[in-house]
Design a protein around this motif. Structure first.
Motif, mmCIF file in Angstrom:
data_model
loop_
_atom_site.group_PDB
_atom_site.id
_atom_site.type_symbol
_atom_site.label_atom_id
_atom_site.label_comp_id
_atom_site.label_asym_id
_atom_site.label_seq_id
_atom_site.Cartn_x
_atom_site.Cartn_y
_atom_site.Cartn_z
ATOM 1 N N GLY A 1 3.942 9.655 -2.135
ATOM 2 C CA GLY A 1 3.506 10.378 -3.318
ATOM 3 C C GLY A 1 2.305 11.246 -3.049
ATOM 4 N N VAL A 2 1.662 11.664 -4.160
ATOM 5 C CA VAL A 2 0.541 12.595 -4.059
ATOM 6 C C VAL A 2 -0.608 12.187 -4.972
ATOM 7 C CG1 VAL A 2 2.014 14.542 -3.458
ATOM 8 C CG2 VAL A 2 1.423 14.159 -5.842
ATOM 9 N N ASP A 3 -1.779 12.638 -4.586
ATOM 10 C CA ASP A 3 -2.977 12.615 -5.418
ATOM 11 C C ASP A 3 -3.065 14.036 -5.952
ATOM 12 O OD1 ASP A 3 -5.544 12.814 -6.435
ATOM 13 O OD2 ASP A 3 -6.539 12.259 -4.568
ATOM 14 N N PHE B 1 7.710 15.747 -8.974
ATOM 15 C CA PHE B 1 7.573 14.813 -7.857
ATOM 16 C C PHE B 1 8.574 13.668 -7.954
ATOM 17 C CE2 PHE B 1 3.534 17.043 -7.778
ATOM 18 C CZ PHE B 1 3.473 17.383 -6.439
ATOM 19 N N GLU B 2 8.775 13.154 -9.148
ATOM 20 C CA GLU B 2 9.734 12.063 -9.316
ATOM 21 C C GLU B 2 11.154 12.507 -8.982
ATOM 22 O OE1 GLU B 2 8.979 10.605 -13.292
ATOM 23 O OE2 GLU B 2 7.432 9.235 -12.555
ATOM 24 N N SER B 3 11.468 13.773 -9.221
ATOM 25 C CA SER B 3 12.810 14.278 -8.893
ATOM 26 C C SER B 3 13.066 14.268 -7.384
ATOM 27 C CB SER B 3 13.011 15.688 -9.453
ATOM 28 O OG SER B 3 12.305 16.658 -8.689
ATOM 29 N N LYS B 4 11.988 14.204 -6.612
ATOM 30 C CA LYS B 4 12.089 14.142 -5.144
ATOM 31 C C LYS B 4 11.877 12.715 -4.630
ATOM 32 C CE LYS B 4 12.293 18.649 -4.925
ATOM 33 N NZ LYS B 4 13.602 19.254 -4.963
ATOM 34 N N GLY B 5 11.821 11.740 -5.565
ATOM 35 C CA GLY B 5 11.643 10.348 -5.171
ATOM 36 C C GLY B 5 10.199 9.975 -4.876
ATOM 37 N N LYS C 1 5.918 9.505 -6.123
ATOM 38 C CA LYS C 1 5.053 8.996 -7.194
ATOM 39 C C LYS C 1 3.789 9.848 -7.279
ATOM 40 C CE LYS C 1 7.194 4.841 -7.577
ATOM 41 N NZ LYS C 1 8.177 4.736 -8.570
ATOM 42 N N VAL C 2 3.147 9.794 -8.444
ATOM 43 C CA VAL C 2 1.831 10.399 -8.630
ATOM 44 C C VAL C 2 0.920 9.284 -9.169
ATOM 45 C CG1 VAL C 2 0.493 12.244 -9.737
ATOM 46 C CG2 VAL C 2 2.905 12.628 -9.180
ATOM 47 N N PRO C 3 0.485 8.386 -8.253
ATOM 48 C CA PRO C 3 -0.315 7.248 -8.692
ATOM 49 C C PRO C 3 -1.787 7.566 -8.927
ATOM 50 C CG PRO C 3 -0.005 7.146 -6.349
ATOM 51 C CD PRO C 3 0.794 8.329 -6.845
ATOM 52 N N MET C 4 -2.175 8.809 -8.619
ATOM 53 C CA MET C 4 -3.601 9.146 -8.670
ATOM 54 C C MET C 4 -3.763 10.630 -8.975
ATOM 55 S SD MET C 4 -6.150 8.419 -5.525
ATOM 56 C CE MET C 4 -7.799 9.021 -5.472
ATOM 57 N N MET D 1 0.845 -1.174 0.000
ATOM 58 C CA MET D 1 0.000 0.000 0.000
ATOM 59 C C MET D 1 0.894 1.242 0.000
ATOM 60 S SD MET D 1 -2.952 1.292 2.685
ATOM 61 C CE MET D 1 -2.000 1.025 4.132
ATOM 62 N N GLN D 2 0.543 2.199 -0.843
ATOM 63 C CA GLN D 2 1.262 3.467 -0.880
ATOM 64 C C GLN D 2 0.531 4.498 -0.031
ATOM 65 O OE1 GLN D 2 1.396 4.549 -5.026
ATOM 66 N NE2 GLN D 2 3.360 3.546 -5.296
ATOM 67 N N LEU D 3 1.288 5.272 0.710
ATOM 68 C CA LEU D 3 0.713 6.385 1.466
ATOM 69 C C LEU D 3 0.952 7.652 0.664
ATOM 70 C CD1 LEU D 3 1.858 5.473 5.062
ATOM 71 C CD2 LEU D 3 -0.414 5.216 4.078
ATOM 72 N N ILE D 4 -0.160 8.262 0.220
ATOM 73 C CA ILE D 4 -0.062 9.470 -0.596
ATOM 74 C C ILE D 4 -0.872 10.589 0.049
ATOM 75 C CG2 ILE D 4 0.356 8.147 -2.703
ATOM 76 C CD1 ILE D 4 -2.543 8.719 -3.511
#
Length: 71
Positions: free
Chosen positions: A29-31, A56-60, A62-65, A1-4
């Motif tokens: 990551g972020v929504d 966001f990827e440059s900071k490690g 994800k944007v999964p949503m 599970m990812q915490l975003i």
């Protein structure tokens, strides 16, 4: 599970600053808001969404949503 994190309440900040804050929290990551009052406007999504994801990827992170206003 990812915490975003939902991005709506951080929209007064630049995407870069928001990404830094999220990275500092240890979340994964972020929504991202893609709507008329969001970080990315729907009409600009083709150009701006990949740029936002890169930030966001440059900071490690994800944007999964994304959250839109499409109903």
């Amino acid at each position: 599970m990812q915490l975003i994190l939902f991005s709506k309440m951080f929209q007064p900040l630049s995407l870069t600053r928001f990404a830094e804050i999220v990275a500092e929290t240890g979340l994964e990551g972020v929504d991202l808001t893609v709507r008329s009052n969001g970080y990315v406007k729907p009409g600009e999504a083709l150009e701006k969404l990949p740029e936002a994801v890169e930030i966001f990827e440059s900071k490690g992170l994800k944007v999964p949503m994304i959250t839109t206003e499409i109903t």
